[in-house]
Design a protein around this motif. Sequence first.
Motif, mmCIF file in Angstrom:
data_model
loop_
_atom_site.group_PDB
_atom_site.id
_atom_site.type_symbol
_atom_site.label_atom_id
_atom_site.label_comp_id
_atom_site.label_asym_id
_atom_site.label_seq_id
_atom_site.Cartn_x
_atom_site.Cartn_y
_atom_site.Cartn_z
ATOM 1 N N TYR A 101 22.164 -25.145 -50.555
ATOM 2 C CA TYR A 101 22.938 -24.991 -49.321
ATOM 3 C C TYR A 101 22.685 -23.644 -48.659
ATOM 4 C CZ TYR A 101 25.988 -22.015 -52.144
ATOM 5 O OH TYR A 101 26.462 -21.006 -52.953
ATOM 6 N N VAL A 102 22.845 -23.611 -47.338
ATOM 7 C CA VAL A 102 22.912 -22.347 -46.605
ATOM 8 C C VAL A 102 24.368 -21.895 -46.644
ATOM 9 C CG1 VAL A 102 20.920 -22.780 -45.121
ATOM 10 C CG2 VAL A 102 23.176 -23.586 -44.398
ATOM 11 N N GLY A 103 24.578 -20.602 -46.509
ATOM 12 C CA GLY A 103 25.904 -20.021 -46.718
ATOM 13 C C GLY A 103 27.030 -20.665 -45.935
ATOM 14 N N SER A 104 26.776 -21.024 -44.677
ATOM 15 C CA SER A 104 27.847 -21.565 -43.839
ATOM 16 C C SER A 104 28.374 -22.894 -44.343
ATOM 17 C CB SER A 104 27.364 -21.716 -42.392
ATOM 18 O OG SER A 104 26.184 -22.501 -42.332
ATOM 19 N N ILE A 196 22.082 -7.924 -34.188
ATOM 20 C CA ILE A 196 21.722 -8.159 -35.588
ATOM 21 C C ILE A 196 21.717 -9.670 -35.772
ATOM 22 C CG2 ILE A 196 22.367 -7.765 -37.997
ATOM 23 C CD1 ILE A 196 24.188 -5.415 -36.602
ATOM 24 N N LEU A 197 20.563 -10.252 -36.043
ATOM 25 C CA LEU A 197 20.442 -11.710 -36.061
ATOM 26 C C LEU A 197 19.915 -12.224 -37.395
ATOM 27 C CD1 LEU A 197 18.836 -12.294 -32.537
ATOM 28 C CD2 LEU A 197 21.267 -12.388 -33.146
ATOM 29 N N PHE A 198 20.164 -13.513 -37.634
ATOM 30 C CA PHE A 198 19.556 -14.156 -38.789
ATOM 31 C C PHE A 198 18.043 -14.162 -38.590
ATOM 32 C CE2 PHE A 198 23.764 -16.225 -39.382
ATOM 33 C CZ PHE A 198 23.946 -15.883 -40.722
ATOM 34 N N ASP A 199 17.320 -13.813 -39.633
ATOM 35 C CA ASP A 199 15.862 -13.782 -39.586
ATOM 36 C C ASP A 199 15.327 -15.173 -39.271
ATOM 37 O OD1 ASP A 199 13.030 -13.712 -40.577
ATOM 38 O OD2 ASP A 199 13.612 -11.677 -41.120
ATOM 39 N N SER A 200 14.217 -15.233 -38.546
ATOM 40 C CA SER A 200 13.613 -16.529 -38.222
ATOM 41 C C SER A 200 13.208 -17.287 -39.478
ATOM 42 C CB SER A 200 12.401 -16.337 -37.311
ATOM 43 O OG SER A 200 11.427 -15.517 -37.929
ATOM 44 N N LYS A 201 12.986 -16.562 -40.598
ATOM 45 C CA LYS A 201 12.646 -17.215 -41.862
ATOM 46 C C LYS A 201 13.814 -18.035 -42.394
ATOM 47 C CE LYS A 201 9.406 -13.575 -43.195
ATOM 48 N NZ LYS A 201 9.131 -12.475 -44.150
ATOM 49 N N TYR A 202 15.040 -17.652 -41.994
ATOM 50 C CA TYR A 202 16.237 -18.400 -42.379
ATOM 51 C C TYR A 202 16.120 -19.827 -41.863
ATOM 52 C CZ TYR A 202 21.158 -19.848 -41.882
ATOM 53 O OH TYR A 202 22.339 -20.537 -41.888
ATOM 54 N N SER A 203 15.724 -19.959 -40.617
ATOM 55 C CA SER A 203 15.456 -21.257 -40.003
ATOM 56 C C SER A 203 14.811 -21.009 -38.651
ATOM 57 C CB SER A 203 16.744 -22.062 -39.820
ATOM 58 O OG SER A 203 16.493 -23.199 -39.021
ATOM 59 N N VAL A 204 13.586 -21.469 -38.494
ATOM 60 C CA VAL A 204 12.872 -21.280 -37.230
ATOM 61 C C VAL A 204 13.616 -21.967 -36.096
ATOM 62 C CG1 VAL A 204 10.749 -21.769 -35.967
ATOM 63 C CG2 VAL A 204 10.631 -21.016 -38.351
ATOM 64 N N SER A 205 14.056 -23.204 -36.325
ATOM 65 C CA SER A 205 14.728 -23.957 -35.268
ATOM 66 C C SER A 205 16.067 -23.315 -34.890
ATOM 67 C CB SER A 205 14.934 -25.410 -35.692
ATOM 68 O OG SER A 205 15.685 -25.496 -36.881
ATOM 69 N N THR A 227 18.352 -10.365 -40.865
ATOM 70 C CA THR A 227 18.776 -10.590 -42.246
ATOM 71 C C THR A 227 18.956 -12.081 -42.471
ATOM 72 O OG1 THR A 227 20.465 -10.089 -43.917
ATOM 73 C CG2 THR A 227 21.214 -10.309 -41.637
ATOM 74 N N ILE A 228 19.125 -12.485 -43.729
ATOM 75 C CA ILE A 228 19.374 -13.894 -44.018
ATOM 76 C C ILE A 228 20.778 -14.103 -44.576
ATOM 77 C CG2 ILE A 228 16.943 -14.425 -44.409
ATOM 78 C CD1 ILE A 228 17.539 -14.351 -47.430
ATOM 79 N N HIS A 229 21.570 -13.028 -44.618
ATOM 80 C CA HIS A 229 22.910 -13.121 -45.201
ATOM 81 C C HIS A 229 23.991 -12.752 -44.175
ATOM 82 C CE1 HIS A 229 21.241 -13.794 -49.145
ATOM 83 N NE2 HIS A 229 20.527 -12.705 -49.052
ATOM 84 N N ALA A 230 25.000 -13.602 -44.052
ATOM 85 C CA ALA A 230 26.086 -13.342 -43.114
ATOM 86 C C ALA A 230 26.836 -12.070 -43.478
ATOM 87 C CB ALA A 230 27.050 -14.528 -43.099
ATOM 88 N N GLU A 231 27.019 -11.814 -44.766
ATOM 89 C CA GLU A 231 27.756 -10.612 -45.183
ATOM 90 C C GLU A 231 27.044 -9.344 -44.738
ATOM 91 O OE1 GLU A 231 29.130 -10.306 -49.123
ATOM 92 O OE2 GLU A 231 30.465 -12.039 -48.959
ATOM 93 N N LYS A 252 35.177 -17.701 -40.695
ATOM 94 C CA LYS A 252 36.195 -17.626 -41.757
ATOM 95 C C LYS A 252 35.749 -16.606 -42.778
ATOM 96 C CE LYS A 252 37.755 -22.385 -41.156
ATOM 97 N NZ LYS A 252 37.967 -23.709 -41.804
ATOM 98 N N THR A 253 36.209 -15.392 -42.608
ATOM 99 C CA THR A 253 35.773 -14.291 -43.459
ATOM 100 C C THR A 253 36.916 -13.323 -43.699
ATOM 101 O OG1 THR A 253 34.247 -12.415 -43.610
ATOM 102 C CG2 THR A 253 34.920 -13.086 -41.415
ATOM 103 N N ASN A 254 36.799 -12.551 -44.758
ATOM 104 C CA ASN A 254 37.828 -11.563 -45.089
ATOM 105 C C ASN A 254 37.560 -10.200 -44.455
ATOM 106 O OD1 ASN A 254 39.315 -13.335 -46.743
ATOM 107 N ND2 ASN A 254 37.921 -12.976 -48.457
ATOM 108 N N TYR A 255 36.450 -10.081 -43.726
ATOM 109 C CA TYR A 255 36.151 -8.801 -43.084
ATOM 110 C C TYR A 255 37.180 -8.520 -41.993
ATOM 111 C CZ TYR A 255 31.665 -8.067 -45.385
ATOM 112 O OH TYR A 255 30.692 -7.820 -46.318
#
Length: 295
Positions: A101-104, A196-205, A227-231, A252-255
């Motif tokens: 799974y991806v984090g979300s 600050i964005l998710f890297d294209s390697k996370y998902s090109v689409s 980056t590839i991590h939401a945190e 939905k985060t504790n930050y």
Amino acid sequence: MGYQLEYRHLKYFIAVAEDLHYRKAAEKLFISQPGLSKQVKQLESHLGVQLFERHNRRVALTKAGEYLKQELTKNLKSLDNILNHAKLISTGKDGNLKFGYVGSAMQDIIPSLLVRLNQQYPNISFSLKEMDNHNQIKSLLSNDIDIGFVRVEKVPKSIERKTVLKESFCLVLPKGHKKNAYNFKSLTEFQNEPFILFDSKYSVSYYEKVMEIFAQFKFTPIISHNTIHAESIYKLVENGFGISIVPKSLTKTNYTGIQFIELNRIPQRTTLSAVWSKENRNPVIQNAINLLHTF
């Protein structure tokens, strides 16, 4: 011939075929290098074909070796799964499901699925592994996972896909940012800020979908970090390194040092899909697929 072809011969061949190095393969298998070489030669003798080309210290697969590696890798994995399933049955379990799974997906979808799975099929065990989209598809094809949760637009023909969530995007800003959900008007207000964005390697689409958003507002974002991590995104935003765009499910985060603005007036949406191989022979996978169709 004074020996019989055994399962170990095939496993030893795969080990050498993957590393193309006898010493490294022998170390992984915890046997001596001469012993490993002997086992591979026995396999070649039994089949009557040459599987490796040996040139001094260099080892390469022949065409026959390439074919055997490809087919054995797939079929031995199926055999391992069958044997493991037999062991589970002997302990009173109906089977095991391996999820990628991806984090979300862990925010709502997977917990909800696992609760229903446990309620209806309490004798099915499961394992979970967070993986990027590319590795999930790769792992499905090699039977290393049974079901994945990805954000991709296209999958191979042998992969089945079911949309489980279609959602909007949200801006991520530091808590004290001058803009908030009440005074926000347009994304163009942020064209001079670093993103600050998710890297294209996370998902090109997925990355292309985010770029579509910026194109709609006619500016190219200043990208300070990928980056590839939401945190990682939230930590960087919280400390003033930039702002971001994420799927709504990740809000939905504790930050406490960040805030979100939903971009619900734009047409772009991101899709989370459940994916599995049509060739998967895990006898309990259909139980989970049936539950997925309720989402």
